[in-house]
Design a protein around this motif. Sequence first.
Motif, short mmCIF file in Angstrom:
data_model
loop_
_atom_site.label_atom_id
_atom_site.label_comp_id
_atom_site.label_asym_id
_atom_site.label_seq_id
_atom_site.Cartn_x
_atom_site.Cartn_y
_atom_site.Cartn_z
N ALA A 196 -4.63 18.39 -7.20
CA ALA A 196 -3.71 18.60 -8.33
C ALA A 196 -4.33 19.66 -9.24
CB ALA A 196 -3.46 17.31 -9.09
N VAL A 197 -3.58 20.69 -9.55
CA VAL A 197 -4.10 21.79 -10.35
C VAL A 197 -4.42 21.32 -11.77
CG1 VAL A 197 -3.53 24.03 -11.37
CG2 VAL A 197 -2.90 23.54 -8.99
N TRP B 238 0.84 -1.20 0.00
CA TRP B 238 0.00 0.00 0.00
C TRP B 238 0.88 1.25 0.00
CZ3 TRP B 238 -5.27 -0.59 -0.21
CH2 TRP B 238 -5.77 -1.87 0.07
N ALA B 239 0.44 2.26 -0.73
CA ALA B 239 1.13 3.56 -0.73
C ALA B 239 0.07 4.66 -0.72
CB ALA B 239 2.02 3.70 -1.96
N GLN B 240 0.42 5.80 -0.17
CA GLN B 240 -0.51 6.94 -0.14
C GLN B 240 0.15 8.15 -0.76
OE1 GLN B 240 -1.96 8.28 3.79
NE2 GLN B 240 -4.01 8.14 2.91
N LEU B 241 -0.53 8.73 -1.75
CA LEU B 241 -0.05 9.92 -2.46
C LEU B 241 -1.12 10.99 -2.41
CD1 LEU B 241 1.34 8.14 -5.66
CD2 LEU B 241 2.69 8.99 -3.74
N SER B 242 -0.79 12.17 -2.88
CA SER B 242 -1.78 13.23 -2.98
C SER B 242 -1.80 13.77 -4.40
CB SER B 242 -1.47 14.37 -2.01
OG SER B 242 -2.44 15.41 -2.14
N GLY B 243 -2.97 13.70 -5.03
CA GLY B 243 -3.14 14.29 -6.35
C GLY B 243 -3.12 13.29 -7.48
N GLY B 244 -4.03 13.49 -8.43
CA GLY B 244 -4.14 12.59 -9.55
C GLY B 244 -2.90 12.52 -10.41
N SER B 245 -2.17 13.62 -10.53
CA SER B 245 -0.95 13.62 -11.34
C SER B 245 0.08 12.66 -10.77
CB SER B 245 -0.37 15.04 -11.42
OG SER B 245 -1.26 15.91 -12.08
N ALA B 246 0.27 12.70 -9.45
CA ALA B 246 1.23 11.80 -8.81
C ALA B 246 0.77 10.35 -8.93
CB ALA B 246 1.39 12.18 -7.34
N ALA C 122 2.75 7.36 -10.97
CA ALA C 122 3.13 6.12 -10.31
C ALA C 122 2.63 4.91 -11.10
CB ALA C 122 2.58 6.09 -8.88
N LEU C 123 1.41 5.00 -11.61
CA LEU C 123 0.85 3.88 -12.37
C LEU C 123 1.63 3.67 -13.67
CD1 LEU C 123 -1.54 1.83 -12.52
CD2 LEU C 123 -2.75 3.55 -13.89
N LEU C 124 1.90 4.74 -14.41
CA LEU C 124 2.55 4.60 -15.71
C LEU C 124 4.03 4.25 -15.58
CD1 LEU C 124 0.84 7.50 -17.69
CD2 LEU C 124 0.27 5.06 -17.65
N SER C 125 4.65 4.58 -14.45
CA SER C 125 6.05 4.24 -14.25
C SER C 125 6.22 2.79 -13.80
CB SER C 125 6.69 5.16 -13.21
OG SER C 125 6.19 4.87 -11.91
N PRO D 24 -8.54 12.57 -13.35
CA PRO D 24 -7.26 11.93 -13.69
C PRO D 24 -7.43 10.64 -14.49
CG PRO D 24 -7.20 12.72 -11.44
CD PRO D 24 -8.61 12.92 -11.92
N LEU D 25 -8.48 9.87 -14.19
CA LEU D 25 -8.72 8.64 -14.96
C LEU D 25 -8.96 8.96 -16.42
CD1 LEU D 25 -11.40 6.86 -16.17
CD2 LEU D 25 -9.26 5.74 -15.59
N LEU D 26 -9.81 9.94 -16.71
CA LEU D 26 -10.10 10.28 -18.10
C LEU D 26 -8.86 10.81 -18.81
CD1 LEU D 26 -13.61 11.85 -17.51
CD2 LEU D 26 -13.12 9.78 -18.84
N THR D 27 -8.03 11.54 -18.09
CA THR D 27 -6.78 12.04 -18.67
C THR D 27 -5.86 10.89 -19.06
OG1 THR D 27 -6.89 14.12 -17.42
CG2 THR D 27 -4.73 13.46 -18.25
N VAL D 28 -5.66 9.95 -18.15
CA VAL D 28 -4.73 8.86 -18.42
C VAL D 28 -5.34 7.85 -19.40
CG1 VAL D 28 -5.35 7.31 -16.50
CG2 VAL D 28 -2.98 7.40 -17.31
#
Length: 339
Positions: free
Chosen positions: A149-150, A72-80, A84-87, A99-103
């Motif tokens: 996330a702005v 488990w990990a905790q982040l803040s913001g859809g960009s982060a 993390a998912l794409l990396s 963020p889902l629609l963007t990615v």
Amino acid sequence: MRKSISRLAASIGLGASLVIGSLVAPAAAQAEGKIRIAEQFGIVYLLLNVVRDQHLIEKHGKAQGIDIDVEWAQLSGGSAINDALLSGSVDIAGAGVGPLLTVWDRTRGRQNVKAVASLGNFPYYLVSSNPAVKTIADLSDKDRIAVPAVGVSVQSRLLQYAAAQQWGDEQYNRLDKYTLAVPHPDATAALLAGGTELNGHFSNPPFQDQALANKNVHIVLDSYDLLGPNSPTLLFATEKFRKDNPKTYRAFVDAIAEAATFAQNDKAAAADTYIRVTNAKIDRASLIKLIDNPRYEFTVTPKNTYKLAEFLYRVGAIKHKPASWKDYFFQDEHPLQGS
């Protein structure tokens, strides 16, 4: 003198402290039996708290004859979260529909990221401590609004949706200049403490409710007024993880469905889970009352996500127009019946 936002960020420990827990280094595709999940802050992630507390992924893995190691990990913001998912640092991402629609849009034909499930239906509030701000039309250079996330978080997209309704599609991003990326817990603390330039927060529960307990904070915008009851936060994954790890993926899907049934049917136990897993400093009775709100629904079925998808395509924020919500959701053994 009021603090600048840079001083605010330093004073409340932003930057590296956004990661709670540890993200593993990017790696090759995981073999069956391991799953890494990234979540954010708030009651909207309660289903993941239940999954974690009751070891439901492990339970459903054993039912298929495999042991599953869950990180488990905790982040803040859809960009982060998207990064993390794409990396390859995480396998399941928890973030807003924005963020889902963007990615989804950016990975079509490559990683093919899609949503796995909703985390439920919840109203999100834009709150302010500026008495002059009654509606978004009153926002000015005097105002600074915290969002995860702005520009890309679901809160930012909802603000853009509202701006387009107010001033037309060509000015959909008119209010972006007033937004700042600050995690919900820190934004709530800053708003209540005062003394900074931050006087607004597009939030989620329980943070928006904690802020509204202060008589100087009020609601400016309710997301249900924009879209009706809707699923603001989703879980998503890459097509490769789903295909390469069918048993692990299935265990996760079954686990989140069981968690939704548990949370919807036993609000007191769900509240206890939230407090236990997150170490939240919140009154138990108040929390139970909050999550028993009839406007909340803990369910994996998405609701009213497509209106935002159509809007983002219309204003050029995404390049591909989904034919329906099913285009950006995986359809598994038991297809979701959403919207």
